[in-house]
Enzyme design. Structure first.
Site, short mmCIF file in Angstrom:
data_model
loop_
_atom_site.label_atom_id
_atom_site.label_comp_id
_atom_site.label_asym_id
_atom_site.label_seq_id
_atom_site.Cartn_x
_atom_site.Cartn_y
_atom_site.Cartn_z
N SER B 85 32.88 37.56 37.85
CA SER B 85 34.15 38.22 37.56
C SER B 85 34.51 39.18 38.71
O SER B 85 34.59 38.76 39.84
CB SER B 85 34.06 38.92 36.20
OG SER B 85 35.34 39.22 35.72
N ASP B 205 36.32 33.14 32.52
CA ASP B 205 35.56 34.26 33.12
C ASP B 205 34.04 34.12 32.90
O ASP B 205 33.57 33.95 31.78
CB ASP B 205 36.04 35.57 32.48
CG ASP B 205 35.66 36.78 33.29
OD1 ASP B 205 36.59 37.49 33.73
OD2 ASP B 205 34.45 37.02 33.47
#
Lengths: 326, 320
Positions: B85, B205
């Site tokens: 991320s 993600d």
């Protein structure tokens, strides 16, 4: 022009501090040129070192209707100084905080508060005050130095370098310790050339400053010039022969370079003075290892591993013991 | 005249005091500095491989920049880096060799505003009314703007980043191909952005599958791994929007995954960023500064850890 302004402001600033120790008449030198006669008895006591007595008189002066604005600013500043010198930092902080609330743009009071915040470890507060001072006067020497020292401590090496530069480059300040701080800020960013240049300037001011010589050695060492590094450590040792940490630093680097005889001579001399010295033991052990004598290294590592005061050395020695060939 | 001279001399002595006698250095500090230098002088192939794992955390994750800056200043070698991320965004910039000045500049509010426009109130309303997820293409363009279309093998430092396959729940680790789409997938918040379709997978993600990619760093050959973890304080969350619910779930999931991953790291640094929310991208510079403070406070311990880990290699320079 800027340089001249900085020099003038630094001299004025110097006068503020000098006035603390100077006769009462020196009061004309700052805070508007008004002669603060109402404070003279208090300042006489201050000059004689009677901080408790003078604090009482400064407090009385602050309550007096006869005291003008210049007197009051001065009284607050002296009151804080009295408390600082008497070791009552909390009281001094309170004095300066009140004063800065009343006179928020007074440079001397702001500086006193910022420096005390810095001294007592309240770095965020000190930083805010120094930034405020720089907003009022971007060339403030003290605020730039204060910020540089704080940023360096916190790890903001680039910012520290910027503020050291602002404080020192344009002024003829001959203080090797400040220049060393400046050099450290460049060195911390691995800017070896810049760090060496600044260190040379510091050494030109004081060629016998052991700390600057040690920094110079580190710069040479990390940039690959071991011979120059060792020469600088030797100069540091000559400058401060009483410091065993420098002797042993030299012993370690000599061992690493393969000059084990010289290394052992230094560490053994220290071990005669302090037979269980952990760093001397470690240095001797490394020299023995390097010269192919692990049997002699073993007892030295065992001694270093016993240290309670130096836990890192103790653990490193213990681990090095395990690497020795049987 | 004489009085004035004396006064100025005294003044200078106070402001610029004569050289103070420096206190001797502590023995532990001298030994650490020496052994650290011995470690640093080991050839790269004669010392343990050093890996860095950077967690997710949205804006909090920009603290990794400060962590990396202090490591760099201390002369820490970074032989490989794995990020998730925001950790992948920061990691990709670092591994591409961007100077720190540039990375800090990118972290400034102006740059991130370009990709954070969807997080604002109007964006949320649009999300609710249309029932259609946003596209994270802006993130890909953003990464390409500083990466210039680089592929993983063109980076200066080996780099990997993680995303999750939405259909299988697998942790997908990218180590080849274009960097930008991989970073986009790694920072593709579920529930807000539509999944990234890439290589026959729907990717979201990586923070929900591998919040702290310590294992990825090990898989890249790292012997010693430093993990930088940026966790949120989810107990203090207030649920005032869809986004806050999603972020809360991400934070909790991240914390659970991080707890296990931290045990596998050799050294952990946790910048104090819990008060910064996932989407407060305007606070990235502040997070970065917290990273500097946290790593600076722990740098001596990190050096010690790596010295002890490498003691055999250091000793080999002496046990000839």
């Amino acid at each position: 022009m800027k340089s001249r302004r900085n020099i003038i402001s630094s001299i004025l600033l110097a006068c503020v501090f000098a006035a603390a120790c100077a006769p009462a008449r020196a009061g004309f030198l700052f805070w508007g040129g008004e002669k603060p006669s109402v404070l003279e008895p208090a300042r006489e006591l201050f000059a004689r070192g009677d901080y408790a007595g003078s604090a009482e008189l400064f407090e009385a002066a602050l309550a007096s209707p006869a005291a003008g604005a210049a007197d009051k600013k001065l009284a607050y500043w002296f009151l804080g100084q009295c408390h600082e010198r008497a070791g009552k930092d909390d009281r001094a902080l309170s004095d300066y905080q009140i004063a800065v609330r009343i006179y928020p743009k007074d440079m001397q009071l702001l500086l006193a508060l910022g420096r005390l915040y810095q001294k007592t470890g309240l770095l965020d507060n000190a930083q805010a005050i120094f930034l405020k001072i720089l907003n009022l006067d971007s060339g403030s020497f003290e605020a730039n130095i204060g910020l540089a020292q704080i940023y360096m401590k916190e790890g903001f090496h680039g910012k520290a370098e910027k503020h050291y530069s602002a404080a020192l480059e344009s002024m003829a300040v001959r203080d090797a310790a400040l220049w060393r701080g400046y050099a450290e800020s460049a060195f911390a960013q691995r800017k070896y050339e810049a760090a060496r240049g600044i260190t040379d300037r510091a050494l030109a001011m004081d060629s016998g400053d052991a700390e600057t010589l040690l920094l110079s050695a580190r710069i040479y060492g990390e940039s690959g010039d071991k011979t120059a590094a060792l020469a600088e450590i030797a100069r540091a040792q000559a400058a401060a022969p009483e410091r065993s940490d420098i002797v042993l630093r030299r012993a370690l680097w000599l061992a690493a370079s393969g000059d084990t005889d010289k290394s052992l001579a230094l560490s053994q001399a220290e071990l005669i003075k302090r037979p269980d010295d952990p760093l001397a033991s470690l240095a001797a052990a490394l020299a023995y290892m390097k010269s192919g004598r692990p049997a002699l290294a073993r007892p030295r590592l065992l001694a270093a591993a016993e240290s309670k005061e130096e836990p890192f050395i103790a653990r490193a020695a213990l681990q090095l013991l395990k690497t020795l060939p049987e | 005249m004489k009085t004035l001279f004396c006064l100025l001399a005294a003044a200078c002595a106070v402001v610029f005091p004569p050289r103070a006698c420096a206190a001797p250095a502590k023995q532990d500090d001298v030994a650490r500095e020496f052994l650290w230098q011995q470690f640093r002088e080991l050839p790269a192939d004669a010392r343990p491989r050093v890996g860095v794992a950077l967690s997710g955390g949205g804006a909090k994750g920009f603290a990794h920049v400060g962590v990396l800056q202090i490591l760099s200043d201390a002369g820490f070698p970074v032989d490989c880096l794995a990020g998730t991320s925001m950790g992948s965004v920061v990691g990709s910039m670092y591994c591409a060799g961007l100077p720190f000045e540039k990375i800090w500049e990118i972290g400034g509010a102006a740059s991130f505003a370009k990709v954070s426009g969807d997080y604002n109130a109007v964006g949320m309303l649009e999300l609710v009314l249309s029932q259609k997820l946003f596209s994270s293409e802006k993130m890909e363009s953003f990464v390409n703007s500083y990466m210039g279309g680089k592929t993983f093998d063109q980076l200066k430092i080996p780099f990997s980043c993680s995303a999750m396959d939405l259909k299988t729940g697998e942790n997908i680790v990218f180590r080849e191909g274009p960097v930008a789409i991989a970073v986009r997938a790694s920072m593709n918040i579920p529930g807000l952005f539509s999944p990234v379709q890439y290589r026959q997978r729907y990717l979201v993600d990586g923070g929900v599958a591998d919040f702290l990619p310590v294992q990825s760093a090990r898989d890249m050959g790292a012997d010693w791994v430093l993990a930088s973890v940026t966790l949120g304080d989810y107990s203090a969350a207030k649920f005032h929007s869809i986004l806050s619910y999603v972020m809360q779930v991400m934070d909790i999931r991240g914390a659970i995954l991080a707890e296990a991953a931290m045990k596998k790291a050799d050294f952990v640094v946790e910048p104090h960023v819990s008060d910064i929310s996932f989407v407060e991208l305007n606070r990235c510079p502040q997070a970065g500064e917290r990273g500097v403070l946290a790593m600076n406070e722990n740098i001596a311990s990190a050096e010690e850890s790596l010295i002890f880990f490498s003691i055999n290699e250091i000793a080999s320079q002496y046990n000839k």
